[in-house]
Motif scaffolding. Structure first.
Motif, PDB file in Angstrom:
ATOM      1  N   LEU A  87       0.850  -1.178   0.000  1.00 26.97           N
ATOM      2  CA  LEU A  87       0.000   0.000   0.000  1.00 26.97           C
ATOM      3  C   LEU A  87       0.889   1.233   0.000  1.00 26.97           C
ATOM      4  N   LEU A  88       0.602   2.172  -0.903  1.00 25.14           N
ATOM      5  CA  LEU A  88       1.399   3.394  -1.033  1.00 25.14           C
ATOM      6  C   LEU A  88       0.504   4.606  -0.822  1.00 25.14           C
ATOM      7  N   HIS A 136      -3.365  10.154  -4.148  1.00 25.53           N
ATOM      8  CA  HIS A 136      -4.279   9.194  -3.535  1.00 25.53           C
ATOM      9  C   HIS A 136      -3.489   8.026  -2.925  1.00 25.53           C
ATOM     10  N   VAL A 137      -4.215   7.031  -2.434  1.00 28.12           N
ATOM     11  CA  VAL A 137      -3.632   5.793  -1.914  1.00 28.12           C
ATOM     12  C   VAL A 137      -3.775   4.730  -2.997  1.00 28.12           C
ATOM     13  N   TYR A 138      -2.714   3.929  -3.189  1.00 29.20           N
ATOM     14  CA  TYR A 138      -2.710   2.926  -4.259  1.00 29.20           C
ATOM     15  C   TYR A 138      -2.303   1.563  -3.701  1.00 29.20           C
ATOM     16  N   LEU A 139      -2.896   0.521  -4.289  1.00 29.93           N
ATOM     17  CA  LEU A 139      -2.604  -0.863  -3.928  1.00 29.93           C
ATOM     18  C   LEU A 139      -1.886  -1.539  -5.083  1.00 29.93           C
ATOM     19  N   MET A 140      -0.838  -2.308  -4.793  1.00 29.80           N
ATOM     20  CA  MET A 140      -0.093  -3.066  -5.795  1.00 29.80           C
ATOM     21  C   MET A 140       0.131  -4.491  -5.325  1.00 29.80           C
ATOM     22  N   ASN A 141       0.283  -5.391  -6.281  1.00 29.11           N
ATOM     23  CA  ASN A 141       0.694  -6.757  -5.985  1.00 29.11           C
ATOM     24  C   ASN A 141       2.206  -6.838  -5.908  1.00 29.11           C
ATOM     25  N   VAL A 142       2.707  -7.701  -5.037  1.00 30.19           N
ATOM     26  CA  VAL A 142       4.159  -7.853  -4.866  1.00 30.19           C
ATOM     27  C   VAL A 142       4.737  -8.812  -5.882  1.00 30.19           C
ATOM     28  N   ASN A 143       4.119  -9.964  -6.049  1.00 34.08           N
ATOM     29  CA  ASN A 143       4.724 -11.052  -6.822  1.00 34.08           C
ATOM     30  C   ASN A 143       4.293 -10.982  -8.277  1.00 34.08           C
ATOM     31  N   HIS A 144       5.081 -10.301  -9.104  1.00 31.13           N
ATOM     32  CA  HIS A 144       4.750 -10.217 -10.524  1.00 31.13           C
ATOM     33  C   HIS A 144       5.168 -11.473 -11.281  1.00 31.13           C
ATOM     34  N   ALA A 145       6.062 -12.266 -10.694  1.00 32.05           N
ATOM     35  CA  ALA A 145       6.568 -13.449 -11.398  1.00 32.05           C
ATOM     36  C   ALA A 145       5.444 -14.446 -11.692  1.00 32.05           C
ATOM     37  N   MET A 189      -0.423  -0.029 -10.592  1.00 31.05           N
ATOM     38  CA  MET A 189      -1.468  -0.051  -9.570  1.00 31.05           C
ATOM     39  C   MET A 189      -2.480  -1.169  -9.803  1.00 31.05           C
ATOM     40  N   LYS A 190      -3.016  -1.629  -8.709  1.00 32.71           N
ATOM     41  CA  LYS A 190      -4.087  -2.626  -8.734  1.00 32.71           C
ATOM     42  C   LYS A 190      -5.425  -1.988  -8.348  1.00 32.71           C
ATOM     43  N   GLN A 191      -5.384  -1.015  -7.431  1.00 31.88           N
ATOM     44  CA  GLN A 191      -6.590  -0.317  -7.002  1.00 31.88           C
ATOM     45  C   GLN A 191      -6.204   1.070  -6.504  1.00 31.88           C
TER      46      GLN A 191
END
Length: 760
Positions: free
Chosen positions: A294-295, A301-310, A612-614
């Motif tokens: 979470l950033l 704004h606040v943004y959500l990302m996934n860690v594991n792109h592999a 970003m994811k959300q």
């Protein structure tokens, strides 16, 4: 806001399922169930500090709460007794920004970091038998090796021997209590080998440019499930994920090193080219399961990302992809901006009926969003689309998905909150991937690009939309508008602005801005052709540090506008040394690979970045740089953040749906921390108190709850007011306009002096 049911279902059914479901996470689901979250209300207020409370943290069991304040004291609170146990006079000279319990020490060791550049360790066993007023205790360890403010501490689950500190000096240090309990200040003749990350030449102005400047660290976090993973964020737009096992040995700070390569960069695509602005991160955090980050951005704004792109769960992009989605191409291939999520709304209907019921529900939501567009209720229309696309996007058909994407794009363009145009571009891009001959996708793409003043690109999409529907009146009007904008831009470029006066003479008289004072400008420079954000490579100064010291106290007879911060502006200027210039020339890029490329004369190759994811919107984050964004609950199903309007916000993580906003401070809420196991949240901010929130409201609602319910609260006005603050573009104000209202006193380099306010 309350019309759409929540995906976690009825709490009574969940409680009954515990007798049949042997999974261990059922109780985790109950902790922050929607029916409890929507009943959150302030239960108590903890009093004991004499200044802003900048840091709060629970111990692992949730029995104690630690807080740090501008009054330079650490307070230890009893959760069960709701009372102050100890108040430690730390010896810090300035504001405490971070506090932590050290794991596996029976909650006896606590650490603090402050604006005086120091990290201090205290043993609470020395206070055994004493009352809250008897707080004299010497630090068990004192580390003075940072050269700038310490903004964040991190600890590793199960590790009682180490604390990590992130500082605005661009370093993240590792302090091992077994090796030393003190260290010398950061001086050239001293050797303190505690630097784990040296990012003094690690800040990126944009994705396409190599790192060069100091990355003033604002936040860091260590994954609780994979403690070798370290997340940091600071004075640029990119959060960085490092594997501690792959980092070089600890070093001293005598020589600036090229930053080591990181595992992942994280940044929303539309923020990756905001080079030279004041955009920066105020908080980064891992989710409880370590799979997401979470950033929280200042001015954003606040943004959500996934860690594991592999594993394909995260979307990565390169520098070329940023312009690709805004360029007209007849056939689209390649980049997928947002993968359709797997089904998160679990239905109890039999499978044969599930698909039909889901499709009917999504169709009704899409129709509701279209009606909201016609009626001007843009916010709730967008939420309905989010419910379809983010909740069921992987299961609905392409036709319905396309319609919902186009409808959401139209709603975003009408709402016009910050970066809504970029979000509309993403939706139009994905809609064109479904239907390359979609009139709506081309038309809304053209309108979005026009709002971003990208008129050449907008013209191409508008012409494509016209070819798809030549008789459409709105596209004809849009075409004419774009052509006028292009003609005006061409005229201005030729030195003939519409008002007939040269742009440089639009101001009455010559007023020197701070940039004019500090930077050598060239009137014949062509830098302006590349946009308003130049790199200032010819500056004699390494860094500007602006502090806005807020205060809600003062003359009570003055009529202060409510919820507006007052204070003084201070500036610290660091002159660039000859040695640092040489280091910049030699080590102007990030990581060993980048350094190698530059040394061989090869062009810089930008890294791939996780997108970003959300996105979570509604709050305002411009007033402080310690504003947190946190996951709520052991499963992290909700996201919370403080705001400059004195409220704190709770969103549904999966859909971005705002489900709760609460008044938590007279001015600003900075800290939001969820209890480890109970449905309890602690918040703090500019007030000198800590609020505890429990599900004690008599009725569930989107606001504080109670007999009145949400009907009496005009939530839309709150959200619009916050977006208006964000749209005032603090980076533009800080660059010139703000400082033109101040006269600067004579100053000594490296010292701090206030500005004297001049009459405007």
């Amino acid at each position: 806001m309350d019309a759409v049911p929540f995906y976690d279902g009825n709490i009574h059914g969940l409680i009954e399922s515990r007798y049949l479901d042997v999974r261990q996470d059922v109780n985790h689901s109950l902790q922050m169930h929607s029916s409890l979250v929507r009943r959150l209300s302030q239960e108590t207020e903890l009093e004991g500090h004499q200044g802003c409370v900048n840091s709060i943290a629970w111990n692992s069991r949730g029995s104690l709460l630690i807080s740090g304040s501008d009054d330079t004291r650490i307070n230890i609170w009893s959760y069960y007794g709701r009372k102050l146990l100890h108040s430690i006079e730390t010896g810090h000279c300035t504001n405490i920004f971070c506090t932590k319990f050290i794991p596996e020490t029976s909650d006896e060791l606590v650490a603090s970091g402050a604006g005086d550049k120091e990290v201090r360790l205290f043993n609470l066993s020395q206070l055994s038998g004493r009352g809250p007023e008897d707080s004299a205790v010497s630090p068990s360890a004192l580390y003075k090796c940072h050269s700038r403010r310490v903004k964040k501490l991190a600890v590793e689950v199960g590790n009682p021997n180490v604390v990590w500190s992130a500082s605005e000096d661009g370093t993240l240090r590792q302090h091992d209590f077994r090796e030393a309990t003190s260290c010398a200040p950061a001086e050239p003749d001293k050797k303190c080998r505690s630097v784990l990350l040296d990012l003094r030449s690690g800040a990126k102005k944009s994705l396409a440019k190599p790192p060069k400047d100091t990355l003033a660290l604002k936040s860091c976090d260590i994954s609780s499930t994979r403690p070798h993973l370290l997340l940091v964020g600071g004075s640029d737009a990119f959060a960085r994920l490092y594997d501690r096992r792959m980092l070089p040995p600890l070093t001293s700070c005598q020589k600036t090193m090229s930053p080591p390569p990181c595992v992942n960069y994280f940044c929303p695509m539309h923020l990756s080219d905001r080079g030279g602005t004041s955009l920066h991160l105020t908080h980064v955090a891992f989710s409880p399961d370590g799979e997401e980050v979470l950033l929280n951005y200042s001015g954003e704004h606040v943004y959500l990302m996934n860690v594991n792109h592999a594993g394909g769960s995260a979307v990565q992009y390169n520098s070329g992809d940023v312009s690709k989605i805004m360029s007209f191409t007849p056939i689209l291939n390649g980049l997928e901006l947002q993968q359709p999520p797997s089904r998160v709304f679990k239905s109890r209907l039999p499978k044969r009926r599930e698909a039909t019921a889901m499709h009917e529900k999504c169709s009704k939501l899409t129709q509701s969003a279209q009606k909201s567009l016609e009626e001007g209720d843009f916010y709730h229309g967008i939420e309905a689309c989010n419910e379809v696309l983010d909740g069921y996007g992987g299961d609905i058909g392409p036709i319905l998905r396309h319609d919902c994407l186009c409808t959401r794009a139209a709603l975003l363009l009408k709402r016009k909150w910050k970066n809504d145009a970029y979000m509309a571009i993403r939706d139009c891009y994905n809609a064109r991937k479904i239907d390359s001959s979609s009139f709506r996708a081309h038309y809304y793409m053209s309108e979005a690009l026009s709002q971003l003043a990208k008129h050449k690109e907008a013209l191409e999409f508008a012409m494509a939309a016209q070819s798809l529907d030549p008789s459409h009146s709105e596209v004809l009007a849009l075409l004419e508008s774009i052509k006028r904008e292009l003609a005006a831009a061409k005229s201005e470029k030729n030195g003939k602005p519409n008002d007939g006066a040269p742009r440089s003479e639009s101001r009455g008289g010559r007023v020197l801005s701070l940039s004019d004072i500090l930077y050598r400008s060239d009137s014949n420079s062509e830098a302006s052709q590349d946009g308003p954000r130049s790199e200032r490579e010819d500056s004699d100064y390494d860094e500007l540090e602006l502090d806005f010291e807020t205060s809600m106290s003062g003359d009570e007879e003055q009529d202060f506008e409510p919820n507006i911060l007052h204070g003084s502006v201070n500036l610290r200027i660091h002159r660039r040394s000859d040695s640092s210039r040489e280091v910049e020339r030699a080590n102007g890029c990030c990581g060993s690979q980048s350094s190698s490329s530059q040394n061989e004369g090869l062009p810089y190759q930008p890294e791939a970045v996780v997108d970003m994811k959300q996105r979570y919107v509604g709050h305002c984050n411009i007033g402080t740089d310690i504003k947190q964004a946190s996951f709520l609950g052991q499963r992290g199903e909700y996201v919370a953040s403080g705001s400059d309007d004195g409220r704190w916000f709770i969103w549904e993580k999966q859909t971005g749906r705002l489900i709760k906003l609460l008044q938590g401070d007279e001015a600003v809420v900075n800290c939001v921390q969820c209890h480890p196991s109970d449905c309890v949240v602690a918040t703090s901010g500019i007030d000198n108190t800590i609020k505890l929130w429990t599900p004690s409201a008599s009725v569930p609602s989107s606001v504080a709850g109670g007999a009145a319910g949400p009907e009496t609260a005009n939530i839309s006005n709150v959200l619009v007011a916050n977006q208006r603050r964000l749209s005032h573009n603090p980076e533009a104000i800080l660059r010139s306009d703000l400082f033109e209202h101040f006269r600067m006193h004579d100053f000594t380099e490296g010292s701090m002096h206030p500005f004297e306010c001049a009459q405007s």
